[in-house]
Design a protein around this motif. Structure first.
Motif, short mmCIF file in Angstrom:
data_model
loop_
_atom_site.label_atom_id
_atom_site.label_comp_id
_atom_site.label_asym_id
_atom_site.label_seq_id
_atom_site.Cartn_x
_atom_site.Cartn_y
_atom_site.Cartn_z
N PRO A 4 3.48 -18.93 18.26
CA PRO A 4 2.79 -18.80 16.97
C PRO A 4 1.46 -18.07 17.12
N GLU A 5 1.16 -17.21 16.12
CA GLU A 5 -0.08 -16.44 16.14
C GLU A 5 -0.91 -16.76 14.91
N VAL A 6 -2.19 -17.04 15.14
CA VAL A 6 -3.11 -17.32 14.04
C VAL A 6 -3.20 -16.09 13.14
N GLY A 7 -3.12 -16.35 11.84
CA GLY A 7 -3.19 -15.27 10.87
C GLY A 7 -1.84 -14.77 10.41
N GLN A 8 -0.75 -15.12 11.13
CA GLN A 8 0.59 -14.68 10.75
C GLN A 8 1.17 -15.56 9.65
N VAL A 9 2.03 -14.97 8.84
CA VAL A 9 2.70 -15.69 7.76
C VAL A 9 4.12 -16.05 8.22
N TYR A 10 4.53 -17.29 7.97
CA TYR A 10 5.83 -17.78 8.39
C TYR A 10 6.55 -18.42 7.21
N THR A 11 7.86 -18.29 7.20
CA THR A 11 8.68 -19.04 6.25
C THR A 11 9.17 -20.28 6.97
N GLY A 12 8.68 -21.44 6.57
CA GLY A 12 9.02 -22.68 7.26
C GLY A 12 9.77 -23.64 6.36
N LYS A 13 10.20 -24.73 6.96
CA LYS A 13 10.93 -25.77 6.24
C LYS A 13 10.14 -27.07 6.29
N VAL A 14 10.01 -27.72 5.15
CA VAL A 14 9.31 -29.01 5.08
C VAL A 14 10.19 -30.06 5.75
N VAL A 15 9.67 -30.67 6.82
CA VAL A 15 10.46 -31.65 7.57
C VAL A 15 10.04 -33.09 7.28
N SER A 16 8.80 -33.27 6.82
CA SER A 16 8.36 -34.63 6.46
C SER A 16 7.15 -34.53 5.54
N ILE A 17 6.97 -35.57 4.73
CA ILE A 17 5.85 -35.62 3.78
C ILE A 17 5.10 -36.92 3.96
N LEU A 18 3.78 -36.80 4.06
CA LEU A 18 2.90 -37.95 4.16
C LEU A 18 1.92 -37.92 2.99
#
Length: 745
Positions: free
Chosen positions: A628-642
């Motif tokens: 992972p690189e700071v400043g990069q944009v990623y499409t991620g998946k929500v795995v948990s919610i707190l």
């Protein structure tokens, strides 16, 4: 014990020892051959007499490598040596082909030669000593034998010839041949080369012969000291000179006419059989059964004489060709629509249908021999069904002939088949011989070349092969070298010499000589004639397909290969293989990983027939190895919610915190107002904690700030050490420790 020893010193100072009189003394002859810590035990036995009606040499040669010789257990459930491996059969054939021509023509008692590897030093190649051991055992026996012979391996390393190189040295050789000879004559040559010239190969044979002469002299001395110069007497054939003369007189001219007729193989065979029966019927009926075996022997001699004289005197061969002419050739590729590659090669009455199959590293041949453990990315199999010669009999598995012929074709093609990064596939070539009348192994080489090019494998150069023959007469000095020999010319001739190669040099050869006194001049002419014939055959092949196809067949499997840093191999495999198995199951692909410890990398092959699935697997793996690189944009998946935010997986196995304050510009009461588990969300990586590696994400940073947006006023932190102060209650209690101390509490 009467132990006798002889030593043979090689040019580089290494010593070969031959010892007899210590082990296996009940055999007719036995020796132990030792070089370094490698030891071979050879024992020979012979029946007291020949069996009835046996008119050939019943020789059986077996070579066996004992796993205990190298301190290893055999594989398999039984943990015991089983049937002979291909490698053991090939060594046994090398011994057999050198010994067989040297037994007397009229000696028909069963002879068994057994050579066992009983001690194995890792770097020493035992097959180079096996022929010497077998011959030495015959030398100290009373079995009639026209030897001694010996076999040596010759390699050319950095331009210099070397006798019996080690495994490590052979890796750098451009020529690797086994040569067998007596003191006077070359008997057998077999090996592979990396496009060397005919002159270099001839020099290698001469170099080998000089070393063999020394080893033969040592065996003669051993035989004399053992008192075995006189061999047993025998009488295995009954002869009738009047019958022999009558057969020659009645059959010779008719045999000559049949041979000169230029008919097909089966027509010619039927004509010879009819003539033999015709002569047999000239005998009194009561004598026919008794004399039928003698008639068969005498007729064969007449047939051989007529054919040889026709070639030597008139230059005409059994099918009407001259000595240099090649039979008509036709080829076809892409004959089998479902194979990854296929070809038909037909030369005269010899035909091969050959296929190519592409696979993964999991499909590679695994070799687990006493001294060799590795995988082979390229294999070639050769099948010779009885119908190919018109025989009406069942096919009973793979015999020694199939293994030997297949190995010769394999060695011819191997240097030209790319491996490794140039070709990540496992490649299997299968040659099914559909017709046979001379040199089906060389037809396999030609058909294999065409099928490989049809498959799209980027063959370095096309390879063609040809079989040469020799007819000679020692009395008159006449000889004829024959290009592209027939089966009968092989059987009735004095030499079978197969040469395969590219336009630039030889890649493999196999030669069996059945006559004494073959000069190097004749051999040199045979090599040049073979080169010319090979070029003609190559030209005919190129009319069919001149270069490898630009791409694999549409239905052929594909491989995508990437390299990954060594530290990520474990992450791709996962605990107990969980990750890689999940990738394969989800995408329907096959994935292999090969570690290169020296380069500290892993080579990942993704194998499949569906591009979409392969791309999915490739992206998955790239995600695992991505940093992972700071400043990069990623499409991620929500795995948990707190309560305070959501954890989002931006790369496989890599999660970051999307704080509730970074979800949207507006204030949220709870995360679920915007996000739910399983949602895909675009986020920007804001920060990676250098100590913990924890990642801070933002969705808000990718959303345009609302017009008129006012940044909320944040309550300033109290002065002091930065601790959050607790307010005092109405009783004056509360506050932090510092305040309590200030009030004296």
């Amino acid at each position: 014990m009467n132990i006798i020893k002889k030593s043979i010193k090689l040019d580089d100072g290494r010593v070969i020892e031959i010892e007899t009189g210590k082990l296996a003394k009940q055999a007719d002859g036995s020796v132990v051959v030792k070089m370094g810590n490698t030891m071979l035990l050879a024992a020979v036995t012979c029946a007291k007499d020949a069996k009835e009606d046996v008119d050939f040499m019943p020789l059986q040669v077996d070579y066996k490598e004992k796993f205990a010789a190298a301190g290893r257990f055999p594989g398999g459930f039984m943990k015991r040596e089983g049937k002979a491996s291909d490698a053991e059969i090939l060594v046994a054939r090398l011994i057999d082909r050198a010994l067989r021509p040297l037994f007397p023509d009229d000696f028909h008692a069963e002879v068994f030669v057994t050579v066992n590897l009983i001690s194995a030093e890792k770097e020493i190649m035992p097959d180079a000593l096996a022929g010497l051991a077998a011959s030495a055992a015959l030398a100290v026996s009373d079995i009639p034998f026209g030897g001694p012979i010996s076999e040596v391996r010759v390699a050319r390393i950095d331009g210099k010839f070397c006798i019996n190189p080690t495994y490590s040295e052979l890796e750098n050789a451009d020529l690797d041949i086994m040569v067998a000879a007596t003191i006077d004559n070359i008997m057998m040559v077999e090996g592979e080369m990396k496009e060397v010239s005919e002159a270099v190969m001839l020099d290698a044979i001469k170099f080998a012969h000089e070393a063999i002469k020394v080893q033969c002299k040592a065996q003669l001395e051993l035989m004399e000291e053992a008192g075995k110069c006189e061999k047993r007497t025998y009488c295995h054939e009954k002869n009738d000179e009047e019958l022999k003369e009558a057969c020659h007189k009645y059959c010779y001219d008719k045999c000559y006419a049949i041979a000169k007729a230029g008919t097909s193989k089966h027509e010619r065979t039927d004509a010879f059989e009819a003539l033999q029966q015709e002569f047999l019927e000239t005998l009194p009926e009561e004598e026919r059964e008794e004399k039928s075996s003698m008639v068969a022997r005498y007729f064969h001699a007449v047939e051989k004489e007529a054919m040889r004289n026709m070639i030597l005197d008139e230059g005409i061969r059994l099918d009407g060709r001259n000595t240099t002419q090649i039979r008509p050739i036709w080829c076809e590729v892409d004959y089998l629509p479902c194979a990854h590659g296929s070809a038909i090669f037909t030369r005269g009455e010899t035909q091969s249908l050959t296929t190519v199959t592409l696979g993964t590293k999991l499909d590679m041949k695994e070799m687990d021999e006493v001294l060799v453990q590795r995988t082979e990315p390229f294999v070639l199999h050769y099948n010779f069904p009885p119908f190919s010669t018109g025989e009406a009999k069942a096919q009973r598995g793979v015999g020694r002939r199939e293994i030997g012929h297949g190995n010769l074709a394999y060695r011819a093609l191997k240097p030209m088949v790319p491996v490794g990064e140039e070709n990540p596939y496992a490649v299997r070539v299968v040659s099914d011989i559909l017709e046979s009348n001379g040199s089906s192994s060389m037809a396999t080489v030609c058909a294999g070349t065409l099928a490989l090019m049809d498959s799209g494998i980027k063959l370095k150069k096309p390879v063609a092969g040809i079989a040469m023959g020799l007819i000679s007469d020692s009395k008159s000095g006449k000889y004829a070298i024959l290009s592209d020999i027939l089966g009968d010319e092989d059987h009735l001739g004095d030499m079978d010499f197969k040469v395969a190669g590219t336009k630039d040099g030889i890649t493999a050869t196999q030669m069996d000589i059945k006559v004494d006194g073959l000069s190097y001049d004749v051999l040199e002419r045979a090599l040049e004639q073979a080169r010319q014939g090979r070029m003609h055959i190559m030209g005919e092949m190129m009319k069919c397909i001149s270069e490898p196809r630009a791409d694999l067949k549409p239905h052929a499997p594909r491989i995508v290969q990437i390299t990954v840093p060594g530290e990520f191999i474990g992450a791709i495999i996962g605990k107990g293989g969980e990750v890689i198995q999940n990738i394969q199951k989800t995408t329907g692909t096959t994935i292999t990983i090969t570690e290169d410890a020296q380069k500290e990398i892993g080579i990942v092959d993704i194998f499949g027939t569906d591009k979409q699935s392969m791309d999915k697997a490739l992206d998955w793996i790239k995600g695992i190895i991505a940093v992972p690189e700071v400043g990069q944009v990623y499409t991620g998946k929500v795995v948990s919610i707190l309560e305070f935010g959501a954890f989002v997986e931006i790369l496989p196995g890599k999660e970051g915190l999307l704080h509730i304050s970074e979800i949207d510009w507006k204030k949220l009461d709870k995360v679920e107002d915007v996000l739910h588990v399983g949602d895909e969300v675009e986020v920007k990586l804001l920060e990676i904690d250098p100590k913990t590696g924890k990642m801070r994400l933002s969705r808000k940073a990718l959303i345009e700030k609302p017009e008129g947006y006012v940044e909320p006023v944040r309550r300033p932190r109290p002065e002091g050490n930065g601790e959050r102060r607790k307010p005092f209650n109405k009783n004056g209690k509360g506050g932090n420790n510092r305040e309590k101390k200030e009030k004296g509490e």
